[in-house]
Design an enzyme around this catalytic site. Structure first.
Site, mmCIF file in Angstrom:
data_model
loop_
_atom_site.group_PDB
_atom_site.id
_atom_site.type_symbol
_atom_site.label_atom_id
_atom_site.label_comp_id
_atom_site.label_asym_id
_atom_site.label_seq_id
_atom_site.Cartn_x
_atom_site.Cartn_y
_atom_site.Cartn_z
ATOM 1 N N GLU A 104 2.773 2.102 6.203
ATOM 2 C CA GLU A 104 2.140 1.261 5.194
ATOM 3 C C GLU A 104 3.194 0.468 4.436
ATOM 4 O OE1 GLU A 104 -1.082 2.842 2.620
ATOM 5 O OE2 GLU A 104 0.323 2.390 0.999
ATOM 6 N N THR A 143 -1.074 -3.562 2.218
ATOM 7 C CA THR A 143 -1.911 -3.311 1.048
ATOM 8 C C THR A 143 -2.402 -4.613 0.432
ATOM 9 O OG1 THR A 143 -0.085 -3.270 -0.539
ATOM 10 C CG2 THR A 143 -0.618 -1.206 0.579
ATOM 11 N N HIS A 158 -5.644 -3.792 4.197
ATOM 12 C CA HIS A 158 -6.367 -3.195 3.074
ATOM 13 C C HIS A 158 -7.193 -4.291 2.407
ATOM 14 C CE1 HIS A 158 -3.526 0.482 2.429
ATOM 15 N NE2 HIS A 158 -3.451 0.040 3.672
ATOM 16 N N LYS A 173 -19.932 7.082 2.857
ATOM 17 C CA LYS A 173 -19.099 5.974 3.333
ATOM 18 C C LYS A 173 -18.985 5.984 4.850
ATOM 19 C CE LYS A 173 -15.442 6.698 0.592
ATOM 20 N NZ LYS A 173 -14.134 6.421 -0.073
#
Length: 633
Positions: free
Chosen positions: A20, A51, A80, A175
């Site tokens: 990430e 991100t 993201h 979700k």
């Protein structure tokens, strides 16, 4: 390619891993991150993720970075995407752009918590939680089958949630039922708790891949800040080790690698996780060390046997009967030819990348960030949380309800006196280093100059010093004294004149208000002609190293550098904090009006004194003999 398809098709002999990254705040940091990602790509991650800033604040940089890694470097990229303060049109635009750039994976998040939730109204009521974003993407024919969608989960509980664990798991199930394909967890350090949580997740009927988030500890300060921000539970076994070594950055980093390896080994064997997600904080060396220790990279380092160069091999050596002597001997002509071929076969990339060099290697040059500024060329420049945000985390009971300037002064003084552990600008208690200049910080704060950053002058203190030491042992560290504070424009005028009349070249400064974007060029220095709403006497492209260290086997490490780019970046964040703080209170309230006016009217000032050999130089310059007021102000 969709992440779930890659997981299904891969060789299961070892778990996979993903990296990430967050979009750097500066152009130089962005360029250097591309080079860093390129190097890390040789470790063969299954995918990388980029991100997204709260409310789309990093929209363009996130899309540019994700598009470049996906299309330019052929790295399957997870973008993201948060829905806090996002409107449908913006979501549609992002999805369209991501699809055009070949991105197939989205991590759908709510984003940073809304400020002042009792008054918060979503920009678009259709997007208030991560599940809303998942449902919306799945409802669109153009994107429903195109994107593989992941969601976040919180083994230690969501830091901003009032739900109990069972309710949180029900929400996670919702979700997934809405169309999520995989789960990435928030960082954690308690493996036992994760394993228990994972069993409960499976018991809820959730069968999609769970990818645990792992963040190797980089520095003790960042570890404390991020675990507090995320509400992470830290086992006593971790704190007991970190405590005694907290002042030694290299030992902390080494422990971070060891801990990450031990955690991942347990996750793989006891939890049977398919892979792990590394929160890199845009740094590379620790992640590389973890993977090499685990022997997961697939990169095999072979050692070729030494050969004896001899004109006539003959009886030069007598190997065992089962060893081919031709593999141990080489003639001078053959050795010369082989060396020439090896030299011409490789290509040397010419680059201006910061930190590139035989000793000051690009992979490690910014391994020891120290202080807020760091180096603006570093991909890791600026404090970031694991999802890319940098906002404040409020405990309003600590900060009371400021309605007057005196109330604000009291909050900053209470923090200096350790009566409250945080301020919106300082997420941790006052550091032992700041205690060395406590009396000077008190004087400034009593003047209504609210200090938000500072350091004492240090001249060659051992790097193992428990208060100001950093980096590897057996070194020496140095610091120039500097201080940052908010004050009025009238005060800025007086400071400017003071530096011009009596600075004698020893004092450099920056000052800006919330509207500042300009820079006084070198041609105007030292006449201090401001451009826009920023003032400085630092020459254009000037860079002031205010923290540096000398260590065995390394070039001089400059971990804190103050110059135009870093100051303007911090200025944007600092004034955003005033706005965030105001948003915790009802619009029109006394608190809201006060904090909003401060952000609109005050200036942020940063002053550094270059005489690091005189620990009192900065304060002698600022204060007169009485010690109660600023010299000439």
């Amino acid at each position: 390619m969709k992440l779930t398809d890659k997981i299904a098709q891969r060789d299961n002999s070892t778990p996979f891993y993903t990296f990430e990254f967050f979009p750097p705040r500066t152009d130089q940091g962005f360029e250097n991150l591309i080079a860093r990602i390129s190097r890390l790509s040789t470790l063969n991650p299954l995918a990388i993720s980029i991100t997204w800033g709260a409310g789309g604040t990093t929209k363009e940089r996130s899309l540019d970075l994700a598009g470049l890694t996906q299309s330019g470097y052929d790295l399957d990229t997870i973008l993201h995407l948060t829905c806090t303060n996002m409107q449908q049109g913006m979501v549609d635009e992002v999805l369209e752009t991501a699809k055009e750039r070949g991105i197939r994976n989205i991590l759908a998040l709510r984003g940073d918590p809304p400020r002042g939730e009792e008054e918060w109204i979503p920009s678009d009521p259709r997007f208030t939680h991560g599940i809303d974003l998942v449902s919306y993407i799945r409802s669109l024919p153009d994107y429903s089958s195109h994107f593989c969608i992941g969601v976040a989960a919180y083994p230690d509980g969501h830091a901003d949630s009032s739900l109990d664990e069972d309710e949180e798991l029900d929400y996670l199930k919702a979700k997934v039922d809405a169309g999520s394909d995989f789960i990435v967890t928030q960082l954690f350090y308690d493996v036992d708790r994760f394993l228990e949580w994972q069993k409960k997740v499976r018991a809820k009927g959730i069968n999609v891949p769970i990818i645990p988030g792992v963040m190797p500890i980089q520095t003790h300060a960042s570890f404390l800040r991020l675990t507090k921000l995320c509400g992470t539970r830290v086992p006593p076994s971790v704190t007991s080790v970190l405590g005694p070594i907290s002042h030694d950055d290299q030992l902390v980093k080494d422990f971070g690698v060891t801990l990450a390896v031990e955690m991942i080994q347990r996750l793989a064997t006891e939890g049977s996780v398919p892979g792990v997600h590394f929160c890199t904080l845009n740094l590379e060396k620790s992640v590389q060390r973890v993977l090499e220790t685990l022997q997961w990279t697939g990169v095999v380092h072979t050692t070729l046997p030494n050969k004896l160069i001899a004109d006539t091999p003959g009886d030069a050596i007598h190997p065992p009967s089962d060893v081919d002597s031709s593999k141990l001997l080489v003639t001078p002509a053959t050795a010369t030819g082989a060396a020439a071929n090896n030299l011409t076969a490789g290509t040397i990339a010419v680059t201006d990348e910061a930190g590139k060099g035989e000793i000051n290697n690009a992979a490690t040059w910014d391994d020891f960030p120290n202080g807020r500024f760091g180096d603006f060329k570093s991909p890791a420049f600026g404090n970031q949380d694991p999802w890319g945000g940098s906002g404040i985390s409020a405990t309003l009971s600590e900060w009371s309800n400021p309605r007057t300037l005196e109330d604000l002064t009291k909050i900053f003084l209470d923090h200096l006196h350790s009566q409250i552990p945080t301020t919106p600008f300082s997420p941790t208690p006052l550091s032992p280093e700041s205690m060395l200049i406590l009396s000077q910080l008190e004087k400034l704060t009593n003047l209504g100059w609210w200090t938000v950053g500072s350091q004492p002058a240090v001249d060659g203190v051992p790097s193992s010093d428990p208060v100001v030491g950093w980096g590897p042992r057996a070194g020496y560290v140095f610091q120039k004294g500097f201080v940052e504070f908010f004050c009025t424009e009238a005060d800025v005028d007086s400071i400017e004149k003071k530096i011009q009349d009596k600075g004698d070249g020893w004092v450099h400064w920056f000052a800006a208000n919330s509207k500042a974007s300009g820079f006084a060029p070198a041609s105007t220095w030292p006449h201090f002609e401001p451009k826009g709403d920023m003032r400085t006497n630092v020459p254009e492209n000037g860079r002031n190293a205010v923290t540096w260290g000398v260590f065995p086997g390394q070039e001089i490490a400059q971990t804190t550098i103050i110059e135009r780019e870093s100051f303007l970046s911090w200025k944007e964040e600092a004034f955003a904090i005033w706005s965030d703080w105001a948003s915790f209170y009802r619009p029109g309230s006394e608190e809201h009006r006060l904090l909003e006016s401060i952000g609109n009217e005050r200036w942020l000032v940063s002053i550094a004194h270059h005489d690091y050999k005189n620990r009192d130089a900065l304060w002698t310059f600022l204060f007169d003999d009485s010690g109660d007021k600023i010299n000439g102000i």
